[in-house]
Design an enzyme around this catalytic site. Structure first.
Site, PDB file in Angstrom:
ATOM      1  CB  CYS A  36      -5.351   3.566  -4.761  1.00  0.00           C
ATOM      2  SG  CYS A  36      -4.473   1.980  -4.800  1.00  0.00           S
ATOM      3  CB  CYS A  47      -0.904  -0.006   1.233  1.00  0.00           C
ATOM      4  SG  CYS A  47      -1.973   1.439   1.363  1.00  0.00           S
TER       5      CYS A  47
END
Length: 302
Positions: free
Chosen positions: A240, A71
């Site tokens: 994201c 991430c």
């Protein structure tokens, strides 16, 4: 009881906690604490853990309890957290973080803090993450493309692979940034795209054995792309980091952009740079929102 810190990076929000040697089934914890109605609310639970390969380890759990491989926005939040909490040197310019998809290098940029006319140390204002080299082969994404469909030797076959979803043909560009991404370049405002309708359908296509993150993107210029994201195991998010990197890689391979681009997401702008050969660099801010205690049974103490 678990102490936690709520952080956000371009609107992608996380709950950070120090796992240490704590033995716990983190999936139900993530489901409970990430719930936006009955918990704290977040796009994911980030655990800071010890590492023998790097300065710190990071585990990421989605709101549905699944564990993510990496991430980018979470890495930036973790880097700011360990500096602010004194777990890393307050003047560290670089730290290494171990993730499920490998060790990632994180660079920190500081600015002086002032109180009136007096300097009160410095604080981390921007963080750059080396997100690894993109992977484009079917086995690395992974995608179960049927034999005879598409020429896997030709990179364009993975970058413009035709899928039919809800009767709509989409030319999806498949990129792995340590986690799988499918990018669709659209010529209309991304706000008009039916992401809530098609996102979950694409995430669960049988061709993606472990699911996929889906991004719809519109090239605005050679230096800017507008995008929205449907994250695997999360749903639509404001940003994201790995998705921004995947978008930039696909756009550059198509010749749409130069080697540095701003990805404009609903939660903010992320800067991505790639030389076409090495690691993709992701740059952006991270902020602390608040701290609290998660009590047994899911009760919250602020």
């Amino acid at each position: 009881m678990m102490n936690f810190t709520k952080m956000q990076a371009a609107g992608n929000d996380f709950i950070l906690a120090e796992a240490g040697d704590m033995q716990c089934d983190w999936s139900p914890v993530a489901k409970a604490i990430c719930d936006r109605h009955f918990g704290v609310g977040a796009d994911g639970l980030l655990l800071v853990s010890p590492s023998v390969m790097a300065d710190f380890g990071m585990r990421v759990f989605n709101p549905d309890g699944s564990e993510a491989d990496t991430c980018g926005n979470g890495l930036r939040c973790l880097a700011k957290y360990v500096v602010d909490m004194g777990l890393a040197n307050a003047k560290a310019c670089q730290i290494l973080v171990e993730t499920k998809s490998g060790v990632r290098e994180v660079k920190l940029h500081y600015e002086a803090k002032f109180e009136g006319e007096n300097t009160k140390g410095s604080e981390v204002v921007r963080i750059q993450v080396a997100m690894g080299k993109p992977k484009l082969e079917a086995k690395d994404i992974p995608v179960a493309i049927e034999p005879g469909k598409g020429n896997l030797v030709n990179i364009k076959s993975i970058l413009s692979y035709s899928f039919i979803v809800e009767g709509m043909e989409l030319l999806l560009n498949l990129v792995s940034m340590g986690n799988p991404h499918a990018i669709y370049f659209w010529q209309h405002p991304v706000s008009d795209f039916p992401l809530s309708q098609l996102g979950p359908k694409i995430e669960q296509l049988k061709l993606f054995p472990y699911g996929v993150n889906f991004e719809v993107a519109r090239v605005m210029s050679r230096r800017q792309i507008a995008a929205r994201v449907w994250e695997r195991g999360v749903g639509e998010t404001l940003a994201c980091g790995s998705g921004a990197c995947a978008i930039a890689v696909a756009a550059q391979l198509h010749g749409y952009i130069d080697n540095k681009v701003d990805i404009k997401l609903p939660g903010g702008i992320l800067e991505v740079e790639w030389d076409g050969v090495g690691e993709v660099l992701l740059d952006g801010p991270a902020e602390t929102v608040f701290t609290g205690e998660w009590l047994e049974g899911g009760r919250l103490s602020g």
